[in-house]
Design a protein around this motif. Structure first.
Motif, PDB file in Angstrom:
ATOM      1  N   THR A 337       0.834  -1.208   0.000  1.00 37.99           N
ATOM      2  CA  THR A 337       0.000   0.000   0.000  1.00 37.99           C
ATOM      3  C   THR A 337       0.866   1.255   0.000  1.00 37.99           C
ATOM      4  N   LYS A 340       2.482   1.855  -3.401  1.00 39.30           N
ATOM      5  CA  LYS A 340       1.519   2.400  -4.362  1.00 39.30           C
ATOM      6  C   LYS A 340       1.217   3.866  -4.093  1.00 39.30           C
ATOM      7  N   LEU A 341       1.090   4.234  -2.802  1.00 38.64           N
ATOM      8  CA  LEU A 341       0.804   5.629  -2.454  1.00 38.64           C
ATOM      9  C   LEU A 341       1.963   6.543  -2.853  1.00 38.64           C
ATOM     10  N   ALA A 343       4.139   6.006  -5.246  1.00 43.73           N
ATOM     11  CA  ALA A 343       4.129   6.088  -6.712  1.00 43.73           C
ATOM     12  C   ALA A 343       3.029   7.019  -7.203  1.00 43.73           C
ATOM     13  N   GLN A 344       1.866   6.944  -6.561  1.00 42.67           N
ATOM     14  CA  GLN A 344       0.760   7.814  -6.958  1.00 42.67           C
ATOM     15  C   GLN A 344       1.080   9.271  -6.652  1.00 42.67           C
ATOM     16  N   GLU A 347       3.417  10.538  -9.264  1.00 42.57           N
ATOM     17  CA  GLU A 347       2.670  10.697 -10.514  1.00 42.57           C
ATOM     18  C   GLU A 347       1.843  11.977 -10.503  1.00 42.57           C
ATOM     19  N   GLU A 348       1.328  12.351  -9.312  1.00 41.75           N
ATOM     20  CA  GLU A 348       0.511  13.560  -9.192  1.00 41.75           C
ATOM     21  C   GLU A 348       1.349  14.826  -9.054  1.00 41.75           C
ATOM     22  N   THR A 376      -3.381  12.857  -3.312  1.00 38.15           N
ATOM     23  CA  THR A 376      -3.774  11.649  -2.577  1.00 38.15           C
ATOM     24  C   THR A 376      -2.918  11.437  -1.339  1.00 38.15           C
TER      25      THR A 376
END
Length: 485
Positions: A337, A340-341, A343-344, A347-348, A376
Motif C-alpha cells: 500500500t 503504491k501511495l 508512486a501515486q 505521478e501527481e 492523494t
C-alpha cells in the motif's frame, strides 16, 4: 524467556484451549518470518461461549468488594513489572517494534491499568431534587454489562488494554478479539496477565480468529452492550453501523491524518526533532503520527534541509538491534500500500526529496515535497515511514490546510508564542492537538478521541468511566402523589 506456545491458545471461560475451527493461524515475526506460534482459531460457537462466560462471570465480579477489585487490577501492574523484559521481547518479535517502542508502550499500559484500578471506588451516583413534593431522585451508576473489544496491530498491548482495563475496572465482563497479526501482544498476553492478577474465571475472554471464519458474529452477538473498536476508518464505519443496527453502543478510535504546523518563530532544531519523532516512531504505524508537515515559507528551505539531514540518520533494520529506529511494517499488504501511495504521489507531482527502498516489509523513510493539499498522499493516512511537507504563508492558510481532510485525530503546532499556538489550535478540527510537542500523545486521565472520520467517543479517565457504565434513575416517593384520576 516466556513460552510463546502457552499463549497460542484461546482463553475462554478461564480455560486455555484450542478453538473449534479447522483453520490454523500462523503468528510470524515480521522481520525474519520466523514462526512464533500457531493458533487453532475460534469459530462462531467459541464466540458464543466467550460472551456467555463473560456474562456469567460478571455476576461474580459484582459481588467482589470494590477495594479487592482495585487490588486485583493493581496485581496486573505488578505482573507486568515482573515480566517487563519478556513482554518487551514479545513486542519486538511479534510486532517488529524496537525496544524503545516496547518501553514506551509498556509504560502507557501500566499507567492505564493504574487509572482503571481507581474505577471500582468511583462508581458513585447522585441524589437530585424533584419537581414533586416528598420525592427524591436517585441516580445509580452500573456497569454496562459485557464489552466486546476489537484491537489493532500497531500498539496492540496498549490499545487493547485501553478498553479492557477500564471496562473491567467499571465492573464489566469483556471479550477481546485481537488483530490476526498481533494475537499474543494484543490478546493472549493480556489474558495471562489478568489470570495471574486474580480476576474471576471467564470475566475476560480472548478469542483469536479471522473475520472469514466468524463474519459479523462478534459484533452482532446479543450479549455485548458496547463494541469498542480501534482500527481503520473504513472498517470502523462498518462496525459502527453494525453495532447501532443491533442497539449496541460503538466506541470508535479510527484513522488520522495529523498536521504538524511549524511557524517561522519556532525553535527550528526542536521542531525537526519533534517532527521526526511524530512521523517515524514505530515505522509511522500510529494513528496519531504526523502525515503532513506544514512549514511557513520563510523558514521552509532551512527546515527541509535540517529535516532531510535528520531523517537520513534513521537506521532501518532488525528491531532487536538497539541501534535500529525503523523496523519492519507489520505485513506485506501494508508495504505494498505504501509503495503504491508513493508512486501515486510522484505521478501527481510530488517530488521525493528522500526515497527509501522497500525490501519486503522493510520500508526506508521517504520524504515528499512539492505536495499540494489535494494530492492523494496529503489526503490519505500514510501508515508507514512516509511524510509530506507542504509550505504555507499565513496562519489562516495553515489552519485551512490542516482542516482539509476527512480526519481529525491529533496534531501539533510549533511557535515561540504559546498563546498564539493555542488560538490556532482551537481552530484546527481535531480531537487533540499539542503546542510545542509531538503529535503522539496519550495520558491516562485526559480525554482521548477524534473528530470527523477519526472516531466516536472519548476514552481515558472519567470519560472511560462514563463510556463503560450506564446511569439508572430510581425515584422514591415518601408520600403520596396527587393524581388527576
Amino acid at each position: 524467556m516466556m513460552d510463546y506456545s502457552k499463549l497460542g491458545q484461546q482463553f475462554i471461560g478461564g480455560e486455555w484451549r484450542d478453538g473449534r475451527s479447522a483453520t490454523r493461524m500462523v503468528d510470524i515475526n515480521p522481520y525474519n518470518d520466523e514462526v512464533i506460534t500457531e493458533f487453532q482459531i475460534a469459530n462462531v460457537d467459541d464466540i458464543d461461549d466467550a460472551y456467555k462466560a463473560a456474562q456469567q462471570a460478571k455476576l461474580a465480579w459484582d459481588q467482589v468488594n470494590p477495594y479487592q477489585k482495585r487490588d486485583i487490577l493493581e496485581n496486573a501492574v505488578k505482573y507486568i513489572e515482573a515480566h517487563e523484559s519478556e513482554i518487551s521481547s514479545i513486542i519486538v518479535q511479534e510486532l517488529g517494534g524496537t525496544y524503545l517502542k516496547a518501553a514506551f508502550e509498556i509504560g502507557l499500559v501500566k499507567n492505564m491499568i493504574k487509572e482503571a484500578a481507581t474505577f471500582p471506588l468511583r462508581m458513585e451516583g447522585k441524589i437530585l431534587p424533584s419537581t414533586e413534593n416528598g420525592k427524591e431522585n436517585r441516580l445509580y451508576r452500573f456497569p454496562a454489562g459485557v464489552v466486546g473489544v476489537i484491537s489493532p496491530f500497531n500498539f496492540p498491548f496498549f490499545l487493547s488494554m485501553k478498553s479492557v482495563a477500564p471496562a473491567l475496572g467499571a465492573g464489566n465482563g469483556v471479550v477481546l478479539k485481537p488483530h490476526e497479526d498481533s494475537p499474543i501482544t494484543g490478546g493472549t498476553l493480556i489474558g495471562k496477565i489478568f489470570e495471574e492478577a486474580g480476576i474471576p474465571k471467564g470475566l475476560l475472554n480472548i478469542v483469536v480468529t479471522d473475520i472469514k471464519e466468524i463474519g459479523d458474529a462478534f459484533v452482532e452477538h446479543p450479549i455485548p452492550r458496547i463494541i469498542s473498536f480501534t482500527g481503520s476508518t473504513k472498517v470502523g464505519s462498518y462496525i459502527g453501523q453494525l453495532a447501532v443496527k443491533n442497539f449496541k453502543k460503538p466506541l470508535l478510535e479510527l484513522g488520522g491524518n495529523s498536521a504538524f504546523i511549524i511557524m517561522d518563530d519556532a525553535d527550528l532544531d526542536y521542531a525537526v526533532q519533534a517532527a521526526t519523532f511524530s512521523r517515524f516512531t514505530h515505522q509511522g504505524q500510529i494513528c496519531m503520527s504526523a502525515n503532513r508537515i506544514l512549514v511557513q515559507k520563510t523558514i521552509y528551505e532551512d527546515f527541509v534541509d535540517k529535516f532531510k539531514e535528520k531523517v537520513l540518520t534513521l537506521t532501518t533494520g532488525d528491531p532487536s538491534d538497539p541501534q535500529t529506529i525503523i523496523g519492519p511494517v507489520i505485513n506485506h499488504r501494508q508495504a505494498d500500500t505504501l509503495e503504491k501511495l508513493i508512486a501515486q504521489g510522484i505521478e501527481e507531482g510530488a517530488v521525493p526529496l528522500v526515497k527509501g527502498k522497500i525490501s519486503g516489509r522493510l520500508v526506508e523513510p521517504t520524504i515528499l515535497v512539492n505536495v499540494k493539499p489535494e494530492m492523494t498522499v496529503a489526503q490519505e493516512e500514510l501508515f508507514g515511514p512516509v511524510v509530506c511537507i507542504i509550505p504555507f504563508e499565513t496562519e489562516e492558510e495553515a489552519i485551512n490546510i490542516a482542516n482539509d481532510t476527512r480526519f481529525g485525530l491529533s496534531g501539533a503546532i510549533h511557535t515561540s508564542n504559546v498563546e498564539r499556538g493555542v488560538e490556532m489550535a482551537k481552530k484546527v478540527q481535531t480531537g487533540m492537538i499539542h503546542v510545542n510537542d509531538v503529535t503522539i500523545n496519550d495520558e491516562p486521565i485526559v480525554a482521548f478521541g477524534g473528530e470527523k472520520q477519526s472516531g466516536l467517543g472519548r476514552l481515558n479517565g472519567s470519560w472511560s468511566l462514563d463510556e463503560f457504565t450506564t446511569m439508572k434513575w430510581i425515584s422514591v416517593n415518601y408520600g403520596q402523589r396527587q393524581l388527576p384520576y
